[in-house]
Design an enzyme around this catalytic site. Sequence first.
Site, PDB file in Angstrom:
ATOM      1  N   GLN A 210     -10.312  -2.672   2.777  1.00 16.44           N
ATOM      2  CA  GLN A 210      -9.399  -3.760   3.677  1.00 16.44           C
ATOM      3  C   GLN A 210      -9.708  -2.668   4.860  1.00 16.44           C
ATOM      4  O   GLN A 210      -8.777  -3.107   5.668  1.00 16.44           O
ATOM      5  CB  GLN A 210      -8.471  -4.056   3.294  1.00 16.44           C
ATOM      6  CG  GLN A 210      -7.258  -3.105   3.348  1.00 16.44           C
ATOM      7  CD  GLN A 210      -6.236  -3.575   2.456  1.00 16.44           C
ATOM      8  OE1 GLN A 210      -5.855  -4.399   1.451  1.00 16.44           O
ATOM      9  NE2 GLN A 210      -4.942  -3.943   3.578  1.00 16.44           N
TER      10      GLN A 210
ATOM     11  N   SER B  28       4.273   1.803   8.033  1.00 18.55           N
ATOM     12  CA  SER B  28       3.625   2.667   7.323  1.00 18.55           C
ATOM     13  C   SER B  28       3.451   2.960   8.231  1.00 18.55           C
ATOM     14  O   SER B  28       3.115   4.634   8.208  1.00 18.55           O
ATOM     15  CB  SER B  28       2.838   2.827   5.980  1.00 18.55           C
ATOM     16  OG  SER B  28       3.520   1.471   5.326  1.00 18.55           O
TER      17      SER B  28
ATOM     18  N   LYS C  23       4.763 -10.457   9.124  1.00 14.10           N
ATOM     19  CA  LYS C  23       4.227  -8.484  10.325  1.00 14.10           C
ATOM     20  C   LYS C  23       2.887  -9.078  10.682  1.00 14.10           C
ATOM     21  O   LYS C  23       2.094  -8.548  11.346  1.00 14.10           O
ATOM     22  CB  LYS C  23       4.769  -7.178  10.235  1.00 14.10           C
ATOM     23  CG  LYS C  23       4.960  -6.383  10.524  1.00 14.10           C
ATOM     24  CD  LYS C  23       4.889  -5.420  10.428  1.00 14.10           C
ATOM     25  CE  LYS C  23       3.854  -4.294  11.244  1.00 14.10           C
ATOM     26  NZ  LYS C  23       2.621  -3.817  10.230  1.00 14.10           N
TER      27      LYS C  23
ATOM     28  N   GLY D  96      11.109  -2.704   5.139  1.00 15.84           N
ATOM     29  CA  GLY D  96      10.584  -4.367   5.398  1.00 15.84           C
ATOM     30  C   GLY D  96       9.378  -4.011   3.423  1.00 15.84           C
ATOM     31  O   GLY D  96      10.246  -5.452   3.947  1.00 15.84           O
ATOM     32  N   HIS D  97       9.395  -3.922   3.431  1.00 20.03           N
ATOM     33  CA  HIS D  97       8.699  -3.692   1.467  1.00 20.03           C
ATOM     34  C   HIS D  97       9.853  -3.925   1.118  1.00 20.03           C
ATOM     35  O   HIS D  97      10.113  -5.205   0.296  1.00 20.03           O
ATOM     36  CB  HIS D  97       8.491  -2.156   1.465  1.00 20.03           C
ATOM     37  CG  HIS D  97       7.062  -2.262   1.799  1.00 20.03           C
ATOM     38  ND1 HIS D  97       6.390  -0.887   2.980  1.00 20.03           N
ATOM     39  CD2 HIS D  97       6.140  -2.617   2.054  1.00 20.03           C
ATOM     40  CE1 HIS D  97       5.369  -0.652   3.153  1.00 20.03           C
ATOM     41  NE2 HIS D  97       4.418  -1.383   2.812  1.00 20.03           N
TER      42      HIS D  97
ATOM     43  N   LEU E 160       6.547   3.624   1.461  1.00 17.61           N
ATOM     44  CA  LEU E 160       7.906   2.073   1.546  1.00 17.61           C
ATOM     45  C   LEU E 160       8.985   2.461   2.548  1.00 17.61           C
ATOM     46  O   LEU E 160       9.383   3.169   2.619  1.00 17.61           O
ATOM     47  CB  LEU E 160       8.436   1.505   0.120  1.00 17.61           C
ATOM     48  CG  LEU E 160       7.387   1.093  -0.918  1.00 17.61           C
ATOM     49  CD1 LEU E 160       7.619   1.296  -2.751  1.00 17.61           C
ATOM     50  CD2 LEU E 160       5.861   0.422  -0.707  1.00 17.61           C
TER      51      LEU E 160
ATOM     52  N   MET F 235       0.908  -0.819  -0.294  1.00 12.96           N
ATOM     53  CA  MET F 235       0.053  -0.006   0.047  1.00 12.96           C
ATOM     54  C   MET F 235       1.270   1.401   0.137  1.00 12.96           C
ATOM     55  O   MET F 235       0.110   2.273   0.355  1.00 12.96           O
ATOM     56  CB  MET F 235      -0.797  -0.153   1.134  1.00 12.96           C
ATOM     57  CG  MET F 235      -2.152  -1.422   1.316  1.00 12.96           C
ATOM     58  SD  MET F 235      -3.572  -0.959   2.202  1.00 12.96           S
ATOM     59  CE  MET F 235      -2.745  -0.985   3.614  1.00 12.96           C
TER      60      MET F 235
HETATM   61  P1  AMP Z   1       1.531  -2.795   3.189  1.00 15.78           P
HETATM   62  O1  AMP Z   1       1.749  -1.814   2.594  1.00 15.78           O
HETATM   63  O2  AMP Z   1       1.754  -3.067   4.786  1.00 15.78           O
HETATM   64  O3  AMP Z   1       0.393  -3.766   2.762  1.00 15.78           O
HETATM   65  O4  AMP Z   1       2.804  -4.265   3.295  1.00 15.78           O
HETATM   66  C1  AMP Z   1       2.871  -5.108   1.980  1.00 15.78           C
HETATM   67  C2  AMP Z   1       3.575  -6.402   2.680  1.00 15.78           C
HETATM   68  O5  AMP Z   1       4.145  -6.031   3.104  1.00 15.78           O
HETATM   69  C3  AMP Z   1       2.744  -6.694   3.213  1.00 15.78           C
HETATM   70  O6  AMP Z   1       2.771  -8.624   2.683  1.00 15.78           O
HETATM   71  C4  AMP Z   1       3.300  -6.886   4.737  1.00 15.78           C
HETATM   72  O7  AMP Z   1       3.114  -7.584   5.369  1.00 15.78           O
HETATM   73  C5  AMP Z   1       4.809  -6.678   4.453  1.00 15.78           C
HETATM   74  N1  AMP Z   1       5.538  -6.064   5.547  1.00 15.78           N
HETATM   75  C6  AMP Z   1       4.965  -4.372   6.110  1.00 15.78           C
HETATM   76  N2  AMP Z   1       6.044  -4.732   6.931  1.00 15.78           N
HETATM   77  C7  AMP Z   1       6.781  -5.281   7.151  1.00 15.78           C
HETATM   78  C8  AMP Z   1       7.812  -5.068   8.180  1.00 15.78           C
HETATM   79  N3  AMP Z   1       8.552  -4.830   9.210  1.00 15.78           N
HETATM   80  N4  AMP Z   1       9.261  -6.598   7.344  1.00 15.78           N
HETATM   81  C9  AMP Z   1       8.551  -8.024   6.505  1.00 15.78           C
HETATM   82  N5  AMP Z   1       7.408  -7.183   5.720  1.00 15.78           N
HETATM   83  C10 AMP Z   1       6.987  -6.019   6.368  1.00 15.78           C
END
Ligand code: AMP
Length: 276
Positions: free
Chosen positions: A59, A185, A148, A34-35, A31, A28
């Site tokens: 969501q 984020s 996470k 983690g991303h 970035l 989303m």
């Molecule tokens: P989001 O942008 O929050 O929807 O996350 C996109 C992807 O990045 C999802 O698969 C999350 O689980 C992963 N993600 C978010 N934060 C972390 C993190 N700290 N470590 C590893 N993956 C992460």
Amino acid sequence: MFLTKNTAVLKAHLASSSGQSIGFVPTMGALHAGHISLIEKSLKENDITVCSIFVNPTQFNQAADLEKYPRTLEADITLLEKTGCHVLFHPEIAEMYPEGTAVNMRDLGLITQVFEGVFRVGHFDGVCEIVNRFFQIIQPTKAYFGLKDYQQCMVINAMVKSESIPVELVFSPTQRDANELALSSRNRRLDEAQYKDALIIPQTLQYVKENYGKQTTETLLNEARQRISSKTKVDYLDIVHAETLQPITSLNEPAVALFAGWVGDVRLIDNTLLMG
Ligand code: AMP
């Protein structure tokens, strides 16, 4: 990096490299490392890596949360280019939901009915809907998700199995900052004092990990809940079976501690796998 907001353009681009393996990382945006760890893994394991940035309205169960979600597209593009990502797909809402934002309700069993399924009603319907739509458009060989969002990994796994979607799922470890706070984020919305309060989350999960099996799970959870609720408003802190997310019956089963709660108006989640 090839950038597009348009599904037809993306499909044509990917069709021109047919025969090559595609790694897909849905995000989303806003970035962080983690991303990027997911992008890097995909780059190593596939010919082409596609990242999507889409703040998925279906969501979010609270309009305010959707509105406040950070959007940093320019910085995201710079970071993705630096990492060597091949394709960025960043559609508008109408591109992903041309018929409106009603979503299919899926019955994936109990896994969607606990924890986030209780506190964010409809959340997983929205997650499954958008991930499914992306899978249909991109047809990835492998798709990368962060542990996470532990329950999300289990739910997507259930959807892929139940609908026989031909994709290999890769679940990747949680990346943390220097103080062990899981990168999110949402962390950028914490002020200095809130950031300090949020550190109770990894500290308590670490305490649970170190003490799991040394006392009754009930005692451990009581202590841990007391600690963590000194600095956060807890939605849940629990220890459950690592695959089903149902109560555990013995210490020999794979277990996970799951947390969600609030620091100010920022909702944070985290988890840790446990060894009995
Ligand atoms: P989001 O942008 O929050 O929807 O996350 C996109 C992807 O990045 C999802 O698969 C999350 O689980 C992963 N993600 C978010 N934060 C972390 C993190 N700290 N470590 C590893 N993956 C992460």
